[in-house]
Write an enzyme that holds these catalytic residues in place. Structure first.
Site, PDB file in Angstrom:
ATOM      1  CG  ASP A 239     -19.629 -23.130 -19.990  1.00 16.21           C
ATOM      2  OD1 ASP A 239     -20.203 -23.563 -21.156  1.00 16.21           O
ATOM      3  OD2 ASP A 239     -20.032 -22.572 -19.154  1.00 16.21           O
ATOM      4  CD1 TRP A 240     -21.413 -23.986 -26.968  1.00 21.21           C
ATOM      5  CD2 TRP A 240     -20.724 -25.357 -25.337  1.00 21.21           C
ATOM      6  NE1 TRP A 240     -21.742 -25.470 -27.452  1.00 21.21           N
ATOM      7  CE2 TRP A 240     -21.114 -26.169 -26.539  1.00 21.21           C
ATOM      8  CE3 TRP A 240     -20.008 -26.056 -24.247  1.00 21.21           C
ATOM      9  CZ2 TRP A 240     -21.096 -27.611 -26.408  1.00 21.21           C
ATOM     10  CZ3 TRP A 240     -20.046 -27.545 -24.249  1.00 21.21           C
ATOM     11  CH2 TRP A 240     -20.553 -28.154 -25.208  1.00 21.21           C
TER      12      TRP A 240
END
Ligand code: BGC
Length: 765
Positions: A239-240
């Protein structure tokens, strides 16, 4: 950085791997900006673009950032997962997926970042609008259908957020403390179903920790479960900003770090390889997956592709209509007649300013936006008078007396009031959780004021996650739960109000009477950096059933303008143990006057088992469309997994033989038919050890008879097997008994006996 303009020919991954320097490999494992992978120009490896997702494309046009702030190209805003969950319609999800895939192709996007299949553990999770359900089977089936649809267009997906990301509070660090059986039976199966049945090109690991270990560096999760147990061979992306220690993440099985770490990740990989703490084989494995993804993506990235915005809007509208749940309809006040009758007072700001999606990374710039007020006026085409009063200011605190008075005056003069209530956007968002599950007090006060002058009130709700409906729903004759419906929602709601469409949505989550009833009380959102999933398996309806709690509307509930009868249940059992297949058949008949769609739900109950099991669990469902008076035979197939539990000591799924109850219903609490099947079970003999309780030794098919023979008729046998003492002795570890005077087996012989018995254990039925 932009995607290439001409799709290069496919790439030869093994040959490339041999050509790449270690530095180039490390660079390939990092993004090149917010949304692109790293190119290797020297060797002709292009960058590809990945972008959000999930219910529409959010391709940013300028100043790429993270969080939905930068402008994005217009794209069809389909209903978010909270709405699509209520469709229970895998074919629809596949069609939406294919449309999303076409929009990605038109924008040369290689991977759409979705769907999210996390469980709705607490009604307060700020991101529940991006998730399908509190039930893993439903979330998994819908997620898999969406993935199949997108990928049928040659575009990848990223099933997220893997795993146990069930809250937004401290999402980047909180440790979800969950026992293994609960993970295997509740929090992982939706991912498992998507992975095993739809092969998503990528899996996105979550931010949080699981039992203390970050998902991004959790080798058990990313390698043992995902790849070894489920056979996944695609790419894992962070995930970012989810990477904690890059080298540990590579070793754990996290291939691609996103977005660009500005070189930090690459340096750490290089340092670790040079220091010998990370093997180049681990790096090569991850690089191979990145290159394979690029290779898979290239064919769909030809420039000049377009999509049909009109037909996608029509699909978004149909999907919205299929998502709405008719919660109540007293005296069949709905559908309204568009052609005849007195004035309709439309009240509520949401009628003209729809709330149609949630806040954060999934925010789409729609190609167009339908509002209910315009659609309603268009539908009646002057045949009925339509008035409008906003009634409240969405984001304000206390009610506005002037707006309330205006709405009351309209209600007084109207035959029927259609009241649009809902949550302000600021109540629910990615990044934080809700404070409570109530509508704003000012909106309830407005309803009260309207009900004092007009009893014909239809409420239409706009909310990403459930709201409490008690006691205010008594003031409404009908309630349409409209979730967040995407860009076609305004028209879809009007289609339902006037009967142009027949409601067919069913709740994908329970609506509890009050927040205090929900399973996570006292364990959400946690404390001291950890959240304990103390309710274990009892998520959603499993909890309300176990505690025999009244709910406002149960999981699976949803009315229609017609009625359905269920009859002629048949069950047939094939094979045994892990090969078990049970076929369930029944007839569904439309007994009303309108065509409609029904969702048949099959719940399995295991009344007697050696481990605790929820009262009932959804194991299959099917959607049928029927003309008035028509009936059809529905067949649903349950495999062994529908009857299994995760056996912790054995580390695998087990069917325990015996009788199971099959319940077929129109909701989890509206069971129409039920029957029993008797199954032949799996090998459930857990391995023995000296410290295993005496009763388990005695019951063991191999060790039991030997132990009984050794005990003979003496005093030890009387103690262990005698009517008055057996129960008291049952839980004593056998090794302790060997030390009692006169016990016929010596302590030092016990380990050998256990090993022999374990080796000789036959199948137990
Ligand atoms: C979200 C993801 C999203 C990513 C990229 C993260 O903050 O959790 O769902 O795909 O950002 O925008």
């Amino acid at each position: 950085m932009t995607a290439q303009t001409d799709p290069p020919a496919g790439i030869d991954v093994p040959a490339l791997l041999a050509e790449l320097t270690l530095e180039e490999k490390a660079a390939l494992l990092d993004g090149s900006d917010f949304w692109h992978t790293e190119p290797v120009e020297r060797l002709g490896v292009p960058a590809i673009m990945v972008t959000d997702g999930p219910h529409g494309l959010r391709k940013q046009t300028e100043d790429p950032d993270h969080g939905g702030i930068g402008a994005a190209v217009p794209a069809t805003c389909f209903p978010p997962a909270t709405a699509l969950g209520s469709t229970w319609d895998v074919d629809l999800l596949a069609r939406i997926g294919a449309a999303l895939g076409d929009e990605c192709r038109a924008e040369q996007v290689a991977v759409l970042l979705g769907p999210g299949v996390n469980m709705k553990r607490s009604p307060l999770c700020g991101r529940n609008f991006e998730y399908f359900s509190e039930d893993p089977l439903l979330a998994g089936e819908l997620g898999a259908a969406l993935v199949r649809g997108v990928q049928s267009r040659g575009v990848g997906t990223s099933v997220k957020h893997f795993a146990a990301n069930n809250q937004e509070t401290q999402r980047m660090s909180v440790s979800a403390e969950v026992d293994e059986r609960t993970l295997r039976e509740i929090y992982l199966p939706a991912f498992e179903r998507v992975v095993t049945s739809a092969q998503p090109w990528t899996v996105m690991c979550s931010y949080n920790r699981i039992n203390g270990v970050y998902a991004s560096e959790n080798r058990w999760l990313l390698t043992d479960v995902l790849r070894r147990d489920w056979g996944y061979d695609g790419l894992v992306v962070s995930d970012w900003g989810a990477v904690n220690e890059r080298a540990a993440a590579v070793h754990a099985g996290l291939d691609l770090e996103m977005p660009s770490s500005s070189g930090a990740g690459q340096r750490k990989i290089l340092d670790a390889v040079r220091a010998g703490t990370l093997s180049e084989a681990d790096v090569d494995r991850a690089v191979t997956r990145v290159l394979t993804l690029v290779d898979k993506a290239l064919p769909a990235l030809a420039p000049g592709q377009t999509f049909d915005a009109d037909s996608h809007h029509a699909l978004a509208r149909d999907a919205a209509a299929a998502s709405v749940v008719l919660l109540k309809n007293d005296g069949a006040i709905l559908p309204l007649d568009p052609r005849a009758g007195g004035p309709i007072a439309v009240v509520g700001e949401f009628a003209r300013s729809p709330r149609y999606q949630g806040a954060g990374s999934s925010q789409v710039v729609p190609t167009r936006l339908d509002d209910a007020l315009t659609a309603l006026r268009r539908s009646v085409a002057g045949a009925r008078e339509v008035t409008f009063a906003p009634g409240f200011v969405v984001e304000s605190g206390p009610g506005d007396d002037g707006l309330v008075a205006e709405a009351v005056a309209h209600a007084q003069a109207a035959e029927v009031v259609v009241l649009f209530l809902g949550l302000p956007a600021s109540y629910e968002s990615e990044g934080y959780d809700r404070a409570h599950m109530d509508l704003p007090a000012a909106q309830i006060e407005l309803l009260d004021a309207l009900a004092a002058v007009n009893r014909q009130i239809v409420v239409v709700l706009s909310n990403g996650s459930v709201v409490a409906l008690q006691p205010w729903q008594d003031r409404a004759r009908a309630v349409l739960e409209g979730w967040l419906l995407g860009q076609g929602g305004g028209s879809a709601v009007v289609d339902l109000l006037f009967g142009a469409a027949n409601p067919a949505g069913k709740l994908a989550e329970t609506i509890p009477v009050r927040y205090a009833d929900n399973p996570t009380i006292g364990a959400f959102p946690g404390e001291n950096g950890a959240v304990r999933y103390g309710e274990g398996l009892l998520i959603g309806y499993r909890w309300y059933d176990a505690h025999q709690l009244e709910v406002t509307y149960p999981f699976g509930h949803g009315l229609s303008y017609t009625t359905f009868a269920y009859s002629d249940l048949t069950t047939s059992v094939h094979d045994a143990g892990s090969a078990t297949v049970v076929e369930v058949g029944l007839t569904v008949t439309n007994t009303g006057a309108r065509a409609g769609r029904e969702t048949v739900q099959v719940y399995v109950s295991d009344p007697a088992c050696s481990v605790f099991r929820p009262e009932q669990e959804l194991k299959a469902f099917a959607k049928v469309t029927l003309e008035p008076g028509a009936g059809t035979r529905v067949t649903l197939t349950l495999d062994a997994r529908a009857f299994s539990f995760w056996h912790v000591p054995l580390g695998r799924w087990v069917v325990e033989g015996g009788s199971f109850v099959i319940r077929v219903g129109a909701s989890s609490r509206d069971v129409r038919l039920s029957g029993a099947v008797v199954l032949v079970g799996d090998d459930v003999a857990a391995p023995l050890s000296p410290s295993t309780p005496a009763s388990v030794w005695l019951d063991h098919p191999v060790a039991g008879p030997r132990l009984r023979a050794a005990l003979g008729p003496g005093s030890m046998a009387a103690m262990l097997l005698g009517e008055n003492s057996a129960e008291m002795m049952a839980s004593i570890p056998l090794v302790r008994l060997t030390r009692f005077p006169g016990f016929p087996i010596a302590e030092q012989d016990l380990a050998g006996l256990a090993a022999e018995a374990n080796a000789a254990t036959p199948r137990v039925h």
